[in-house]
Every structure is written in C-alpha cells, then in structure tokens.
Design an enzyme around this catalytic site. Structure first.
Site, short mmCIF file in Angstrom:
data_model
loop_
_atom_site.label_atom_id
_atom_site.label_comp_id
_atom_site.label_asym_id
_atom_site.label_seq_id
_atom_site.Cartn_x
_atom_site.Cartn_y
_atom_site.Cartn_z
CD GLU A 1 -2.97 -1.20 2.17
OE1 GLU A 1 -4.12 -1.61 1.93
OE2 GLU A 1 -2.57 -0.93 3.31
CB CYS B 1 3.07 7.35 3.51
SG CYS B 1 3.52 6.07 4.69
CB CYS C 1 7.11 -5.67 8.83
SG CYS C 1 8.52 -4.95 9.71
CB CYS D 1 6.26 -2.98 16.52
SG CYS D 1 7.95 -2.72 15.92
CB CYS E 1 2.95 -2.13 14.05
SG CYS E 1 3.03 -2.00 12.25
N GLY F 1 6.82 -2.26 6.18
CA GLY F 1 8.18 -2.78 6.14
C GLY F 1 9.19 -1.97 6.92
CB SER G 1 10.12 5.92 9.62
OG SER G 1 9.76 5.47 10.92
CB SER H 1 9.64 3.59 15.39
OG SER H 1 9.17 3.90 14.12
CG ASN I 1 -3.87 5.64 13.60
OD1 ASN I 1 -4.78 6.44 13.79
ND2 ASN I 1 -2.68 6.02 13.17
CB CYS J 1 0.88 5.56 11.62
SG CYS J 1 1.32 7.20 11.17
N1 SAH Z 1 9.05 0.05 9.99
C1 SAH Z 1 9.35 1.43 10.08
C2 SAH Z 1 8.49 2.30 9.19
C3 SAH Z 1 7.02 1.98 9.08
S1 SAH Z 1 5.99 2.30 10.45
C4 SAH Z 1 9.26 1.89 11.51
O1 SAH Z 1 8.78 1.12 12.34
O2 SAH Z 1 9.71 3.00 11.80
C5 SAH Z 1 5.70 4.07 10.46
C6 SAH Z 1 5.37 4.60 11.86
O3 SAH Z 1 4.04 4.21 12.26
C7 SAH Z 1 6.31 4.03 12.91
O4 SAH Z 1 6.70 5.04 13.81
C8 SAH Z 1 5.42 3.04 13.60
O5 SAH Z 1 5.90 2.73 14.87
C9 SAH Z 1 4.09 3.74 13.60
N2 SAH Z 1 2.94 2.86 13.89
C10 SAH Z 1 2.85 1.53 13.67
N3 SAH Z 1 1.64 1.08 14.06
C11 SAH Z 1 0.94 2.14 14.52
C12 SAH Z 1 -0.38 2.30 15.01
N4 SAH Z 1 -1.23 1.29 15.10
N5 SAH Z 1 -0.77 3.55 15.37
C13 SAH Z 1 0.08 4.60 15.23
N6 SAH Z 1 1.33 4.50 14.75
C14 SAH Z 1 1.77 3.29 14.40
FE1 SF4 Z 2 7.59 -3.36 11.14
FE2 SF4 Z 2 7.64 -0.69 11.61
FE3 SF4 Z 2 5.40 -2.13 12.06
FE4 SF4 Z 2 7.51 -2.43 13.66
S1 SF4 Z 2 6.27 -0.55 13.40
S2 SF4 Z 2 6.26 -4.09 12.81
S3 SF4 Z 2 9.19 -2.20 12.21
S4 SF4 Z 2 6.37 -1.79 10.09
#
Ligand code: SAH
Ligand code: SF4
Length: 392
Positions: free
Chosen positions: A114, A127, A134, A138, A141, A198, A230, A252, A329, A372
């Site tokens: 996406e 974005c 991935c 986390c 996420c 990713g 990021s 992050s 989110n 995000c």
């Molecule tokens: N993998 C990389 C980039 C993609 S995530 C990273 O982790 O940095 C982009 C951002 O969205 C990151 O800061 C991530 O931690 C945040 N993110 C992931 N899940 C989220 C959620 N459910 N609500 C808000 N931010 C989130």
């Molecule tokens: Fe992967 Fe970034 Fe999501 Fe962590 S926050 S699972 S590194 S996409």
C-alpha cells in the site's frame, strides 16, 4: 469525480508469450548506460541518451517509448522490445473524507503493498512501502502481524512515486482531474516518507537506490531534505544510511525505558536505547535545521504518563530532534487503546514546554485504514467491500 476502481480481474497483468521485458524505472544512471550499451548504443552517445531517457521518465512521466520524440525511432523500437515503463497495478484506490488517498498495489508476482498520499494546504506527503509485510513484530503495529513476504525492488519503490504522480497528475502540463483537497504548491508531492509497510533498513540497498533516483535533481527532484526514512532502530545500518543515502531520519522510539521498549519494539532487545541514541547523535549533518524526528505512539496507560514525557525530553536533550506524538490507530484485535485526548494534551504540553513545536501528528485517512500502522492489515478482508465503497 472519475476515480475508477479496478477490479481484481481487470487489474491482473496480461499474459504474454513475449519474453518478459525488464523494468526501466528504478535503474540508476550507470545501470541505464549499461543497458543502452547492451542494445548497441555507441559509447560516445550513452551519456546523452541516458539524460534523454531520464528526463522522459522522471521529469515528464512518459509511459511509453513512442512519445520520446527526440530519440531515434529505431532505438525507441529496441527500447520498447527490451524494457517496460509499467508501474505497479492499482487494485483499489480509496479517497478519505479528509482527502487522503490510499492505493492497494499489485506487484508483478501478485504480492500487494500500500501507498498513501496525504495532502495538506501547502505540501503533499507520499508514504511509501519498502517491504511486503514486515519481519519485525512491534506489538502495536498491524503490519507486524503479517509474515514478511519479500523486499521490494528499487523499481517497485520508485514505481510507487510514479504511480502516485500519475494518479494525481503531478507531471508538468497535466492538471488533476479532481483538484479538491490537493495542496496549493506547484508540485503536489513535495515530500516522501518511508513509513509504509516494512522496515526500510532491512531492505537497505534497494531503498537507498530508490531514494537516489527520487532525489536526482534532473529527475523526480524530491530532495534528500524532503525524504524521510523511518526505522524501528536497526542501529548498525544507521551510520551507513547517513553516508550512502543521507536523507532525513525518523526513529520509532515509542518508549523511554528499555524494559518497556523491549515489549513494544522488540528489536530493542538487540539494540537497546543507549546504542540507538548514540547512533542518532552521530548521524551526519545534524543541526537545528536538520533534525531527527522521534516518533512516539500514544498508548493508553502504557507509555503516556507525564513522567514518561519528562523522561522523553531528558533523553533527547542533546540531540537536534523533533518529537512526533502519534495517536495510536486501532486495528481489529489490537491489544492497546489510544490515550485519551486529555492525556495526549498533558503529554504534549511537557514536550512543548521543552521547546518542541506542534508535536502531535493528526491521524489522517483513518476511515480508509490508511493511518500509521494500519496498512495492509484489514485490506485483505475489506477489499471486496472497499471496492464497492470507493467513489466512482
Ligand atoms: N518500519 C518502520 C516504518 C514503518 S511504520 C518503523 O517502524 O519505523 C511508520 C510509523 O508508524 C512508525 O513510527 C510506527 O511505529 C508507527 N505505527 C505503527 N503502528 C501504529 C499504530 N497502530 N498507530 C500509530 N502508529 C503506528
Ligand atoms: Fe515493522 Fe515498523 Fe510495524 Fe515495527 S512498526 S512491525 S518495524 S512496520
């Protein structure tokens, strides 16, 4: 609004008996020169031909070789036989009530990623994704609940920018079919963030090559200052990224203590906060004008206390930093809730008082699961209904 949503069947790549053509988008200038030599272009011409092609591809957004009128017809024919200018295929296009657009894209092998476009008054941020899924997990996420399928190629990464430019008609001389919600700036995509699906530093070479193509001043011209990578904290790759790509960096962070960060961002067990922050401090070229962004997702009762806010500003005290508080989110089955607005305000006030301006990132495109951490996630289940719901 004419925003056709292609059905899965329509979007399927046409079968062809011809040998597969190599994608040209995403190749570096030297790679392009080598391909031209292979086609028999004399050495003394390759430089000029590369410049011509580059300009057709990245300044004008050409989608066929036939339009490249300053290139000899024979060569155009050879190029068309050997190469393709195809972009990823759009499976669905969704437009949020706030103007955010999300494209679900199908890649050559059928895998999907996406891309999200977030227009504001004076800028437009794209974005983009760096991997299908991935490998990291986390806990907040949704992308992290998906199995990694594969890394994207440089062409697929640059292709997301090309595709978005096609769709919002951000090429010279083109005008948007539906300009509502687009920024007033001349360019509609002013910034690119690697914040989609990713972990970009786990696909280092392809992401770097793609960023170098995007930043080329005689092409897409998205300067390195307007590209942000990021990372969840792949510490050993951070200095190399600084040297080889030199874009802006976002981390992050999400927690100020190792014990909590180990749970939220498990890569922390490998590279804890101390090492992460040391790599940040050493990132090349940092100044007040070039700061690292620290992303901090607001999780109710988990990391959102005023004490955490104070610890956060202490932790970042000596680093030229921006702080980005991201309201969590939600996604189906998520083990967290977003902090209450009051609590986010209290937290933001501490951060503000420490001199960080407007730290809260307003969620965009939540209604289309484009915010995000929501990417891909429900799209698998939602696809059929979303397709019907997309304005035609
Ligand atoms: N993998 C990389 C980039 C993609 S995530 C990273 O982790 O940095 C982009 C951002 O969205 C990151 O800061 C991530 O931690 C945040 N993110 C992931 N899940 C989220 C959620 N459910 N609500 C808000 N931010 C989130
Ligand atoms: Fe992967 Fe970034 Fe999501 Fe962590 S926050 S699972 S590194 S996409």
């Amino acid at each position: 609004m004419t925003m056709p949503t292609l059905s899965t069947d329509l979007a399927a790549p046409a079968k062809s008996d011809r040998p597969r053509q190599e994608p040209l988008i995403g190749l570096s200038r030297p790679e392009l020169a080598a391909r031209l030599s292979d086609l028999g272009v004399p050495e003394r011409q390759t430089r000029m031909r590369v410049s011509q092609l580059w300009s057709w591809l990245y300044v004008r957004g050409a989608t066929s070789f036939a339009t490249m009128t300053d290139i000899a017809k024979d060569l155009r024919g050879d190029l068309a036989q050997a190469f393709t200018l195809e972009r990823p295929v759009i499976v669905t296009e969704q437009v949020s009530v706030d103007g955010t657009r999300k494209w679900l894209l199908r890649l050559e092998d059928g895998k999907e990623v996406e891309t999200v476009y977030i227009p504001e008054e004076d800028r437009g941020t794209l974005c983009i994704s760096s991997q299908v899924g991935c490998t990291l997990t986390c806990s907040f996420c949704h992308t992290g609940t998906q199995r990694l399928v594969r890394n994207l190629t440089a062409g697929e990464i640059v292709g997301q920018i090309m595709l978005a430019r096609d769709r919002i008609r951000d090429w010279p001389g083109a005008s948007a079919e539906d300009p509502r919600g687009l920024p007033s700036s001349e360019r509609k995509i002013t910034n690119v963030v690697l914040m989609g699906m990713g972990e970009p530093l786990y696909n280092f070479d392809n992401v770097r090559d793609a960023c170098l193509v995007a930043a080329d001043g005689e092409g897409l011209s998205v300067s390195k200052r307007r590209i942000t990578l990021s990372t969840s904290g792949v510490v050993p790759e951070i200095p190399r990224w600084g040297e080889e790509a030199g874009t802006m960096l976002a981390i992050s962070l999400h927690a100020v203590r190792d014990e909590l960060r180990d749970q939220l961002v498990p890569i922390n067990k490998k590279w804890p906060l101390k090492e992460l922050l040391a790599a940040c401090r050493a990132y090349p070229g940092l100044s007040n004008a070039k700061r690292i962004t620290f992303e901090y997702v607001m999780l109710k009762g988990v990391n959102d206390s005023v004490a955490d806010a104070k610890a956060l500003v202490r932790l970042l005290a000596k680093i030229p930093a921006k702080i980005n508080l991201i309201p969590f989110n939600p996604w189906p089955g998520a083990p967290f809730e977003c902090s209450d607005w009051e609590q986010i305000e209290k937290f933001a006030e501490v951060v503000n008082r420490a001199g960080y301006a407007s730290p809260v990132r307003s969620p965009r495109g939540r209604d289309i699961m484009a915010a995000c951490g929501q990417l891909k996630s429900a799209s698998v289940k939602q696809r059929a209904s979303a397709r019907l719901a997309t304005p035609a």
